[in-house]
Scaffold this motif. Structure first.
Motif, PDB file in Angstrom:
ATOM      1  N   ILE A   6       8.938   3.470  79.781  1.00  0.00           N
ATOM      2  CA  ILE A   6       8.103   4.453  79.090  1.00  0.00           C
ATOM      3  C   ILE A   6       7.915   5.611  80.049  1.00  0.00           C
ATOM      4  CG2 ILE A   6       5.849   4.940  78.086  1.00  0.00           C
ATOM      5  CD1 ILE A   6       5.652   1.958  77.377  1.00  0.00           C
ATOM      6  N   LEU A   7       8.261   6.815  79.588  1.00  0.00           N
ATOM      7  CA  LEU A   7       8.179   8.020  80.410  1.00  0.00           C
ATOM      8  C   LEU A   7       7.421   9.106  79.656  1.00  0.00           C
ATOM      9  CD1 LEU A   7      11.959   8.197  81.364  1.00  0.00           C
ATOM     10  CD2 LEU A   7      10.112   7.365  82.827  1.00  0.00           C
ATOM     11  N   ILE A   8       6.674   9.913  80.390  1.00  0.00           N
ATOM     12  CA  ILE A   8       6.064  11.112  79.826  1.00  0.00           C
ATOM     13  C   ILE A   8       6.431  12.259  80.757  1.00  0.00           C
ATOM     14  CG2 ILE A   8       3.936  12.335  79.252  1.00  0.00           C
ATOM     15  CD1 ILE A   8       2.690   9.647  78.556  1.00  0.00           C
ATOM     16  N   GLY A   9       7.034  13.296  80.180  1.00  0.00           N
ATOM     17  CA  GLY A   9       7.444  14.432  80.994  1.00  0.00           C
ATOM     18  C   GLY A   9       7.828  15.615  80.123  1.00  0.00           C
ATOM     19  N   VAL A  33       9.696  14.190  85.220  1.00  0.00           N
ATOM     20  CA  VAL A  33       8.511  13.332  85.265  1.00  0.00           C
ATOM     21  C   VAL A  33       7.892  13.455  86.652  1.00  0.00           C
ATOM     22  CG1 VAL A  33       7.655  10.978  85.025  1.00  0.00           C
ATOM     23  CG2 VAL A  33       9.577  11.755  83.616  1.00  0.00           C
ATOM     24  N   ASP A  34       6.633  13.905  86.703  1.00  0.00           N
ATOM     25  CA  ASP A  34       5.936  14.059  87.980  1.00  0.00           C
ATOM     26  C   ASP A  34       5.761  12.719  88.667  1.00  0.00           C
ATOM     27  OD1 ASP A  34       5.643  16.790  87.827  1.00  0.00           O
ATOM     28  OD2 ASP A  34       3.626  16.693  86.967  1.00  0.00           O
ATOM     29  N   TYR A  64      13.537  19.545  66.943  1.00  0.00           N
ATOM     30  CA  TYR A  64      12.133  19.818  67.248  1.00  0.00           C
ATOM     31  C   TYR A  64      11.779  19.927  68.724  1.00  0.00           C
ATOM     32  CZ  TYR A  64      11.498  18.937  62.328  1.00  0.00           C
ATOM     33  OH  TYR A  64      11.590  19.008  60.960  1.00  0.00           O
ATOM     34  N   LEU A  65      12.610  19.425  69.618  1.00  0.00           N
ATOM     35  CA  LEU A  65      12.293  19.537  71.039  1.00  0.00           C
ATOM     36  C   LEU A  65      12.940  20.773  71.637  1.00  0.00           C
ATOM     37  CD1 LEU A  65      12.617  15.876  72.382  1.00  0.00           C
ATOM     38  CD2 LEU A  65      10.537  17.228  72.095  1.00  0.00           C
ATOM     39  N   ARG A  66      12.265  21.382  72.591  1.00  0.00           N
ATOM     40  CA  ARG A  66      12.774  22.553  73.296  1.00  0.00           C
ATOM     41  C   ARG A  66      12.417  22.438  74.775  1.00  0.00           C
ATOM     42  NH1 ARG A  66      15.591  22.705  69.800  1.00  0.00           N
ATOM     43  NH2 ARG A  66      15.629  24.025  67.990  1.00  0.00           N
ATOM     44  N   LYS A  67      13.083  23.219  75.589  1.00  0.00           N
ATOM     45  CA  LYS A  67      12.824  23.260  77.018  1.00  0.00           C
ATOM     46  C   LYS A  67      11.331  23.467  77.273  1.00  0.00           C
ATOM     47  CE  LYS A  67      13.789  25.880  81.176  1.00  0.00           C
ATOM     48  NZ  LYS A  67      14.584  26.953  81.773  1.00  0.00           N
ATOM     49  N   GLY A  68      10.775  22.665  78.186  1.00  0.00           N
ATOM     50  CA  GLY A  68       9.377  22.794  78.565  1.00  0.00           C
ATOM     51  C   GLY A  68       8.410  21.974  77.749  1.00  0.00           C
ATOM     52  N   ARG A  69       8.852  21.432  76.620  1.00  0.00           N
ATOM     53  CA  ARG A  69       7.955  20.649  75.756  1.00  0.00           C
ATOM     54  C   ARG A  69       7.638  19.297  76.382  1.00  0.00           C
ATOM     55  NH1 ARG A  69       7.226  22.679  70.252  1.00  0.00           N
ATOM     56  NH2 ARG A  69       7.291  24.879  70.725  1.00  0.00           N
ATOM     57  N   LEU A  70       6.400  18.866  76.194  1.00  0.00           N
ATOM     58  CA  LEU A  70       5.942  17.572  76.681  1.00  0.00           C
ATOM     59  C   LEU A  70       6.260  16.499  75.648  1.00  0.00           C
ATOM     60  CD1 LEU A  70       4.272  16.239  78.996  1.00  0.00           C
ATOM     61  CD2 LEU A  70       2.269  16.551  77.520  1.00  0.00           C
ATOM     62  N   CYS A  71       6.852  15.389  76.089  1.00  0.00           N
ATOM     63  CA  CYS A  71       7.133  14.289  75.168  1.00  0.00           C
ATOM     64  C   CYS A  71       7.087  12.962  75.905  1.00  0.00           C
ATOM     65  CB  CYS A  71       8.468  14.491  74.461  1.00  0.00           C
ATOM     66  SG  CYS A  71       9.912  14.219  75.463  1.00  0.00           S
ATOM     67  N   ALA A  72       6.923  11.896  75.125  1.00  0.00           N
ATOM     68  CA  ALA A  72       6.958  10.540  75.641  1.00  0.00           C
ATOM     69  C   ALA A  72       8.227   9.873  75.129  1.00  0.00           C
ATOM     70  CB  ALA A  72       5.728   9.760  75.176  1.00  0.00           C
TER      71      ALA A  72
END
Length: 134
Positions: A6-9, A33-34, A64-72
């Motif tokens: 599971i990643l959030i970034g 991912v930080d 729907y996703l683009r550069k810079g968007r936050l997602c899990a």
């Protein structure tokens, strides 16, 4: 045995949508991912993790996703290998996602387009390097 990730970034670039010869959609993107600590210089470090999605999820991510968007991203780690043009064996480690959650909407900021930092109206956007988390 268990292989779950599971990643959030944030996306480092727009997803790359392609189709296999059999017509199956596949999308690739990289998630920044930080790390949970800072370097000796006090700077935040990040890992850049390649993610692959397939079929309907691939098309949804590309739309729907683009550069810079936050997602899990939830999925599994896969290691594949191939022989490059020089005859060397190359190993690739990537996350095969089976679930992607969009953590920011297209109208982030109360639905006012002016407050959406990542909205680009189809034009290139200018983001300073110090504004990016990676």
């Amino acid at each position: 045995m268990l292989n779950r990730v599971i990643l959030i970034g944030r996306l480092t670039r727009d997803p790359d949508l392609r189709y296999t010869p059999a017509g199956v959609a596949v999308t690739q993107f990289t998630l920044a991912v930080d790390r949970p600590f800072t370097s000796n210089g006090g700077e935040r470090e990040a890992d850049f993790i390649p993610v692959v999605t397939w079929r309907q999820l691939a098309e949804t991510c590309a739309n729907y996703l683009r550069k810079g968007r936050l997602c899990a991203v939830e999925g599994r780690i896969q290691v594949r290998n191939y022989e490059n043009n020089e005859g060397k064996r190359v190993y690739v480690t990537e996350v095969i996602a089976d679930n992607v959650r969009f953590l920011e909407s297209n109208n982030q900021g109360g639905g006012q387009r002016g407050q959406d930092t990542y909205h680009d109206d189809g034009k290139p956007i200018d983001i300073a390097d110090d504004d990016l988390p990676f």
